[in-house]
Design a protein around this motif. Sequence first.
Motif, PDB file in Angstrom:
ATOM      1  N   PRO A  11      -2.705  18.623  -0.385  1.00 22.34           N
ATOM      2  CA  PRO A  11      -3.727  18.748  -1.220  1.00 22.34           C
ATOM      3  C   PRO A  11      -4.071  17.181  -1.913  1.00 22.34           C
ATOM      4  O   PRO A  11      -5.189  16.916  -2.552  1.00 22.34           O
ATOM      5  CB  PRO A  11      -3.268  19.425  -2.166  1.00 22.34           C
ATOM      6  N   TYR A  12      -3.338  16.461  -1.925  1.00 22.63           N
ATOM      7  CA  TYR A  12      -3.369  14.876  -2.667  1.00 22.63           C
ATOM      8  C   TYR A  12      -2.361  13.939  -1.929  1.00 22.63           C
ATOM      9  O   TYR A  12      -1.277  14.465  -1.476  1.00 22.63           O
ATOM     10  CB  TYR A  12      -3.193  14.861  -4.015  1.00 22.63           C
ATOM     11  N   SER A  13      -2.553  12.680  -1.861  1.00 15.23           N
ATOM     12  CA  SER A  13      -1.400  11.741  -1.235  1.00 15.23           C
ATOM     13  C   SER A  13      -0.374  11.813  -2.342  1.00 15.23           C
ATOM     14  O   SER A  13      -0.423  11.697  -3.629  1.00 15.23           O
ATOM     15  CB  SER A  13      -2.230  10.321  -0.962  1.00 15.23           C
ATOM     16  N   PRO A  14       0.942  11.805  -1.840  1.00 12.62           N
ATOM     17  CA  PRO A  14       2.297  11.999  -2.562  1.00 12.62           C
ATOM     18  C   PRO A  14       2.453  10.671  -3.127  1.00 12.62           C
ATOM     19  O   PRO A  14       3.322  10.726  -4.239  1.00 12.62           O
ATOM     20  CB  PRO A  14       3.359  12.229  -1.660  1.00 12.62           C
ATOM     21  N   GLY A  15       1.705   9.508  -3.058  1.00  8.49           N
ATOM     22  CA  GLY A  15       2.045   8.448  -3.191  1.00  8.49           C
ATOM     23  C   GLY A  15       1.095   7.250  -2.747  1.00  8.49           C
ATOM     24  O   GLY A  15       0.168   7.659  -1.996  1.00  8.49           O
ATOM     25  N   PRO A  16       1.114   6.018  -3.369  1.00  9.74           N
ATOM     26  CA  PRO A  16       0.038   4.922  -2.898  1.00  9.74           C
ATOM     27  C   PRO A  16       0.115   4.850  -1.451  1.00  9.74           C
ATOM     28  O   PRO A  16       1.166   4.974  -0.724  1.00  9.74           O
ATOM     29  CB  PRO A  16       0.439   3.966  -3.508  1.00  9.74           C
ATOM     30  N   VAL A  17      -0.973   4.387  -0.839  1.00 17.04           N
ATOM     31  CA  VAL A  17      -1.061   3.750   0.519  1.00 17.04           C
ATOM     32  C   VAL A  17      -1.464   2.444   0.229  1.00 17.04           C
ATOM     33  O   VAL A  17      -2.388   2.093  -0.248  1.00 17.04           O
ATOM     34  CB  VAL A  17      -2.260   4.653   1.238  1.00 17.04           C
ATOM     35  N   ASN A  18      -0.932   1.559   1.159  1.00 21.73           N
ATOM     36  CA  ASN A  18      -0.731   0.174   0.955  1.00 21.73           C
ATOM     37  C   ASN A  18      -2.032  -0.599   1.883  1.00 21.73           C
ATOM     38  O   ASN A  18      -1.732  -0.302   2.940  1.00 21.73           O
ATOM     39  CB  ASN A  18       0.588  -0.548   1.073  1.00 21.73           C
ATOM     40  N   LEU A  19      -2.880  -1.278   0.773  1.00 19.40           N
ATOM     41  CA  LEU A  19      -3.747  -2.134   1.716  1.00 19.40           C
ATOM     42  C   LEU A  19      -3.219  -3.260   1.827  1.00 19.40           C
ATOM     43  O   LEU A  19      -3.638  -3.989   2.995  1.00 19.40           O
ATOM     44  CB  LEU A  19      -5.301  -2.046   0.919  1.00 19.40           C
ATOM     45  N   CYS A  20      -2.437  -4.045   0.800  1.00 12.03           N
ATOM     46  CA  CYS A  20      -1.950  -5.261   1.113  1.00 12.03           C
ATOM     47  C   CYS A  20      -1.072  -5.693  -0.007  1.00 12.03           C
ATOM     48  O   CYS A  20      -0.871  -4.929  -1.028  1.00 12.03           O
ATOM     49  CB  CYS A  20      -3.099  -6.363   1.276  1.00 12.03           C
ATOM     50  N   THR A  21      -0.066  -6.407   0.582  1.00 15.62           N
ATOM     51  CA  THR A  21       0.994  -6.687  -0.718  1.00 15.62           C
ATOM     52  C   THR A  21       0.887  -8.479  -0.585  1.00 15.62           C
ATOM     53  O   THR A  21       1.174  -8.991   0.290  1.00 15.62           O
ATOM     54  CB  THR A  21       2.457  -6.402  -0.264  1.00 15.62           C
ATOM     55  N   ALA A  22       1.074  -9.075  -1.749  1.00 10.00           N
ATOM     56  CA  ALA A  22       1.085 -10.334  -1.986  1.00 10.00           C
ATOM     57  C   ALA A  22       0.112 -11.099  -1.128  1.00 10.00           C
ATOM     58  O   ALA A  22       0.559 -12.004  -0.400  1.00 10.00           O
ATOM     59  CB  ALA A  22       2.521 -10.727  -1.718  1.00 10.00           C
ATOM     60  N   LEU A  23      -1.228 -10.671  -0.874  1.00  9.72           N
ATOM     61  CA  LEU A  23      -2.079 -11.403  -0.011  1.00  9.72           C
ATOM     62  C   LEU A  23      -2.931 -12.363  -0.951  1.00  9.72           C
ATOM     63  O   LEU A  23      -3.398 -12.135  -1.820  1.00  9.72           O
ATOM     64  CB  LEU A  23      -3.035 -10.272   0.678  1.00  9.72           C
ATOM     65  N   ALA A  24      -2.947 -13.537  -0.400  1.00 10.34           N
ATOM     66  CA  ALA A  24      -3.823 -14.670  -1.063  1.00 10.34           C
ATOM     67  C   ALA A  24      -5.055 -14.999  -0.028  1.00 10.34           C
ATOM     68  O   ALA A  24      -5.036 -14.779   1.054  1.00 10.34           O
ATOM     69  CB  ALA A  24      -3.007 -15.926  -1.054  1.00 10.34           C
ATOM     70  N   ASN A 116     -11.565 -16.853  -3.408  1.00  6.42           N
ATOM     71  CA  ASN A 116     -10.029 -16.766  -3.852  1.00  6.42           C
ATOM     72  C   ASN A 116      -9.727 -18.182  -4.356  1.00  6.42           C
ATOM     73  O   ASN A 116      -9.480 -19.032  -3.306  1.00  6.42           O
ATOM     74  CB  ASN A 116      -9.365 -15.898  -3.198  1.00  6.42           C
ATOM     75  N   THR A 117      -9.226 -18.394  -5.558  1.00  3.15           N
ATOM     76  CA  THR A 117      -8.625 -19.417  -5.959  1.00  3.15           C
ATOM     77  C   THR A 117      -7.181 -19.126  -6.706  1.00  3.15           C
ATOM     78  O   THR A 117      -7.399 -18.514  -7.868  1.00  3.15           O
ATOM     79  CB  THR A 117      -9.441 -20.487  -6.870  1.00  3.15           C
ATOM     80  N   ASN A 118      -6.284 -19.292  -6.145  1.00  5.82           N
ATOM     81  CA  ASN A 118      -4.899 -19.228  -6.718  1.00  5.82           C
ATOM     82  C   ASN A 118      -4.789 -17.768  -7.506  1.00  5.82           C
ATOM     83  O   ASN A 118      -4.114 -17.639  -8.292  1.00  5.82           O
ATOM     84  CB  ASN A 118      -4.851 -20.141  -8.070  1.00  5.82           C
ATOM     85  N   VAL A 119      -5.295 -16.737  -6.447  1.00  2.00           N
ATOM     86  CA  VAL A 119      -4.983 -15.218  -6.867  1.00  2.00           C
ATOM     87  C   VAL A 119      -4.331 -14.569  -5.651  1.00  2.00           C
ATOM     88  O   VAL A 119      -4.595 -14.734  -4.564  1.00  2.00           O
ATOM     89  CB  VAL A 119      -6.104 -14.649  -7.230  1.00  2.00           C
ATOM     90  N   THR A 120      -3.159 -14.090  -5.938  1.00  2.00           N
ATOM     91  CA  THR A 120      -2.306 -13.183  -5.187  1.00  2.00           C
ATOM     92  C   THR A 120      -2.439 -11.566  -5.276  1.00  2.00           C
ATOM     93  O   THR A 120      -2.247 -11.257  -6.514  1.00  2.00           O
ATOM     94  CB  THR A 120      -0.952 -13.518  -5.163  1.00  2.00           C
ATOM     95  N   ASN A 121      -2.981 -11.195  -4.162  1.00  2.00           N
ATOM     96  CA  ASN A 121      -3.291  -9.498  -4.389  1.00  2.00           C
ATOM     97  C   ASN A 121      -2.351  -8.505  -3.898  1.00  2.00           C
ATOM     98  O   ASN A 121      -1.745  -8.628  -2.652  1.00  2.00           O
ATOM     99  CB  ASN A 121      -4.528  -9.294  -3.963  1.00  2.00           C
ATOM    100  N   THR A 122      -2.111  -7.583  -4.586  1.00  2.00           N
ATOM    101  CA  THR A 122      -1.290  -6.336  -4.171  1.00  2.00           C
ATOM    102  C   THR A 122      -2.342  -5.119  -4.302  1.00  2.00           C
ATOM    103  O   THR A 122      -2.516  -4.774  -5.578  1.00  2.00           O
ATOM    104  CB  THR A 122       0.157  -6.057  -4.620  1.00  2.00           C
ATOM    105  N   ILE A 123      -2.846  -4.298  -3.340  1.00  2.00           N
ATOM    106  CA  ILE A 123      -3.709  -3.252  -3.488  1.00  2.00           C
ATOM    107  C   ILE A 123      -3.225  -2.259  -2.851  1.00  2.00           C
ATOM    108  O   ILE A 123      -2.899  -2.071  -1.652  1.00  2.00           O
ATOM    109  CB  ILE A 123      -4.933  -3.993  -3.015  1.00  2.00           C
ATOM    110  N   ASP A 124      -3.248  -1.152  -3.550  1.00  2.00           N
ATOM    111  CA  ASP A 124      -2.854   0.239  -3.325  1.00  2.00           C
ATOM    112  C   ASP A 124      -3.939   1.427  -3.622  1.00  2.00           C
ATOM    113  O   ASP A 124      -4.985   1.067  -4.381  1.00  2.00           O
ATOM    114  CB  ASP A 124      -1.564   0.865  -3.995  1.00  2.00           C
ATOM    115  N   ALA A 125      -3.786   2.385  -2.671  1.00  2.00           N
ATOM    116  CA  ALA A 125      -4.960   3.625  -3.082  1.00  2.00           C
ATOM    117  C   ALA A 125      -4.069   4.921  -3.035  1.00  2.00           C
ATOM    118  O   ALA A 125      -3.205   5.209  -2.164  1.00  2.00           O
ATOM    119  CB  ALA A 125      -6.079   3.513  -2.119  1.00  2.00           C
ATOM    120  N   TRP A 126      -4.752   5.714  -4.041  1.00  2.00           N
ATOM    121  CA  TRP A 126      -4.356   7.169  -4.203  1.00  2.00           C
ATOM    122  C   TRP A 126      -5.221   7.997  -3.637  1.00  2.00           C
ATOM    123  O   TRP A 126      -6.490   7.921  -4.245  1.00  2.00           O
ATOM    124  CB  TRP A 126      -3.609   7.286  -5.516  1.00  2.00           C
TER     125      TRP A 126
END
Length: 128
Positions: A11-24, A116-126
């Motif tokens: 009925p829902y995702s039990p946790g996050p689904v990762n789009l990226c980790t430490a992506l610059a 993007n200048t000097n930003v590192t991204n971690t993106i997740d979705a529920w």
Amino acid sequence: MATLAVDVGAPYSPGPVNLCTALAGSVPTTNIIDRGGRTGVVLLQIVTTVGGGPTCTYLVEGSTDGTNFFAIPYADPATPTTVSVATFVISSATTTRKYLQAAVPWRYLRVTMSANTNVTNTIDAWFF
């Protein structure tokens, strides 16, 4: 780039689904999420770490075929009825959340970063 399927049986995702980790860089997310037949609200979370003079522009995108992407509507948690498809900018180390609107016709999800200048991204979705 990998396409990750969400378990559409739950009925829902039990946790996050990762789009990226430490992506610059000015690039799309490492992964594309396939939400299958789900049409509910999605919580998108962007966690940033930064260096000097940080800035990054984000575009939340959906696709029906996994190839042709378009801007999809989202809202800020503080104003959940104010919907936008515009890009937004983050210029500090922070955790930002967006609500992706329910019943919008997209199956695949990605986020594209630009200027993007000097930003590192971690993106997740529920998925709900």
